[in-house]
Design a protein around this motif. Structure first.
Motif, PDB file in Angstrom:
ATOM      1  N   LEU A 169       0.816  -1.218   0.000  1.00 19.73           N
ATOM      2  CA  LEU A 169       0.000   0.000   0.000  1.00 19.73           C
ATOM      3  C   LEU A 169       0.851   1.270   0.000  1.00 19.73           C
ATOM      4  O   LEU A 169       0.330   2.359  -0.217  1.00 19.73           O
TER       5      LEU A 169
ATOM      6  N   ARG B 255      -5.966   4.343   0.107  1.00 15.72           N
ATOM      7  CA  ARG B 255      -5.428   3.455  -0.927  1.00 15.72           C
ATOM      8  C   ARG B 255      -6.084   2.069  -0.883  1.00 15.72           C
ATOM      9  O   ARG B 255      -6.382   1.482  -1.927  1.00 15.72           O
TER      10      ARG B 255
ATOM     11  N   MET C 211      -9.585   2.386  -2.212  1.00 17.92           N
ATOM     12  CA  MET C 211      -9.565   2.566  -3.665  1.00 17.92           C
ATOM     13  C   MET C 211      -9.335   1.215  -4.361  1.00 17.92           C
ATOM     14  O   MET C 211     -10.009   0.871  -5.330  1.00 17.92           O
ATOM     15  N   LYS C 212      -8.393   0.428  -3.834  1.00 20.98           N
ATOM     16  CA  LYS C 212      -8.110  -0.877  -4.459  1.00 20.98           C
ATOM     17  C   LYS C 212      -9.307  -1.811  -4.335  1.00 20.98           C
ATOM     18  O   LYS C 212      -9.630  -2.543  -5.270  1.00 20.98           O
TER      19      LYS C 212
END
Lengths: 306, 121
Positions: free
Chosen positions: B87, B108, B111-112
């Motif tokens: 990350l 992050r 978002m992933k």
């Protein structure tokens, strides 16, 4: 000197085409300061994702960047042009980013990315083309002509253009192969991949360039050091592809997987941080491929970083 | 069961559970897997939490739960989670505070999860 166009291609899937594309782009930009354009012709968009992240690929598409937008331009009968569809920054390396920030750019990577929509766009184009008197070959030829004219003005701007090709022979893939000056063939040291390499060589040798052997750079990837793999690798070098230029053997490694998983569009890493245990392999890949480019073009490149 | 040193069934099982207890104490990842398999709800603390907490799984749920797990961690443990889960790189983490890093971890990871989770499920 205008950019060399190198297609990373093999009809066998899962041999590391996209990973090779990214490693080579990073290695050439980092060590030799080359200005690299990566064009992703595969609707799976793997190399685009590795460079830009999933979100980055979507953002690029939303901004009108990508090969699917180039195809739309072709379908609309617009004049050949590629520059407006390129993402000018696909750099993941801290050294390159920092040099750019300090106005001392030495090496850069741009991307003409793919997107999963490319598959639908290709299908739409094929439906339309074949509804008249068009054939797959006439479409591939028309696309190749469009690409040649679209990329012509870009050639002086880059040192190398890498075309990441899909593992099949769609008209788009054939157009990509037909504009390439050189062919990089990643393969795995196993029997089915060896056979796949034969299929690829025979097709390209027959329909694209009869002197494939002089233009072909072969790379054994995802190598697991077993007696079986050593034997196949040796046969590839000594028997089946003995007239080709070989790069270093790239090991199967968790470092490679990690290097291809960018944390976020604003995430950067140093070259050593990104490639960790395969740093030396990527450096050797860049060195060997630069030798190959010198043999092809006569141009030479000096290292800008160690 | 009747062979060997002549232990009772309880003594036999005690040996097994003793070994299991020893392993679970030193191996939080195994402990987390066992707890998950049994469907239990337990709390891991300190270093064990950094070993077993999955930022992607937690980012798929409420942010408050995410923060309650990672917000209490030490800076070194936060960095370890970020690095081990791809990350953030060292470059990304350089000079950032613990709260900045937890915020980065959440944005992050979320978002992933959003990009990778199929919309069909």
């Amino acid at each position: 000197m205008p950019a060399l166009i190198a297609a990373i291609a093999n009809l066998k899937g899962g041999v590391g085409k996209s990973t090779t594309t990214v490693m080579l782009a990073d290695g050439l930009a980092h060590y030799y300061g080359m200005n690299v354009l990566v064009i992703d012709l595969d609707p799976q968009a793997n190399s685009s994702q590795m460079l830009l992240t999933e979100r980055g690929v979507q953002d690029a598409s939303d901004q009108g960047k990508g090969v699917h937008h180039v195809l739309a331009s072709f379908m609309a009968g617009k004049p050949p042009s590629a520059a407006p569809f390129i993402m000018p920054n696909a750099v993941t390396l801290e050294e390159l980013r920092r040099a750019e920030e300090q106005d001392e750019r030495q090496g850069w990577i741009s991307s003409l990315p793919s997107h999963p929509q490319l598959r639908m766009r290709e299908l739409g184009l094929e439906e339309e083309w074949y509804s008249g008197s068009g054939t797959p070959t006439s479409l591939a030829d028309a696309l190749a002509k469009f690409f040649r004219e679209a990329f012509e003005p870009l050639l002086p701007l880059y040192d190398i253009i890498l075309l990441d090709c899909p593992p099949h022979l769609s008209p788009l893939a054939r157009a990509g192969l037909s504009i390439a000056d050189a062919f990089i063939t990643p393969t795995i040291a196993d029997s089915v991949s060896t056979w796949g390499t034969k299929q690829f060589s025979e097709w390209v040798g027959k329909f694209v360039t009869p002197d494939l052997a002089q233009r072909n750079f072969v790379l054994i990837t995802r190598f697991r050091d077993t007696k079986y793999a050593r034997s196949i690798a040796s046969d590839l070098r000594e028997i089946y592809l003995k007239d080709r230029w070989f790069g270093p053997t790239i090991p199967e490694s968790v470092h490679v997987l990690n290097a291809m998983d960018r944390a976020a569009p604003d995430s950067y890493d140093t070259f050593r941080g990104k490639y960790a245990g395969v740093t030396g392999d990527v450096r050797r890949l860049a060195e060997r491929f630069t030798d190959f480019m010198t043999q092809r073009t006569g141009a030479t490149w000096a290292k800008v970083r160690d | 069961m009747g062979e060997g040193p002549g232990l009772t069934p309880v003594e036999y099982l005690d040996r097994f559970f003793d070994e299991l207890r020893t392993e679970v104490r030193s191996n939080p990842k195994l402990a987390a897997r066992l707890v998950k398999a049994l469907g239990g709800n337990v709390v891991f603390e300190d270093e064990a939490k950094a070993e077993v907490a999955n930022p992607y799984a937690l980012a798929a749920g409420p942010k408050a739960k995410f923060l309650s797990v990672f917000g209490a961690m030490k800076l070194g443990d936060i960095k370890k989670v970020l690095k081990e889960n791809n990350l953030a790189t060292r470059v990304d983490m350089n000079g950032k505070s613990a709260s900045d890093l937890v915020e980065m971890m959440y944005s992050r990871a979320a978002m992933k999860v959003q990009e990778r989770k199929s919309s069909a499920f």
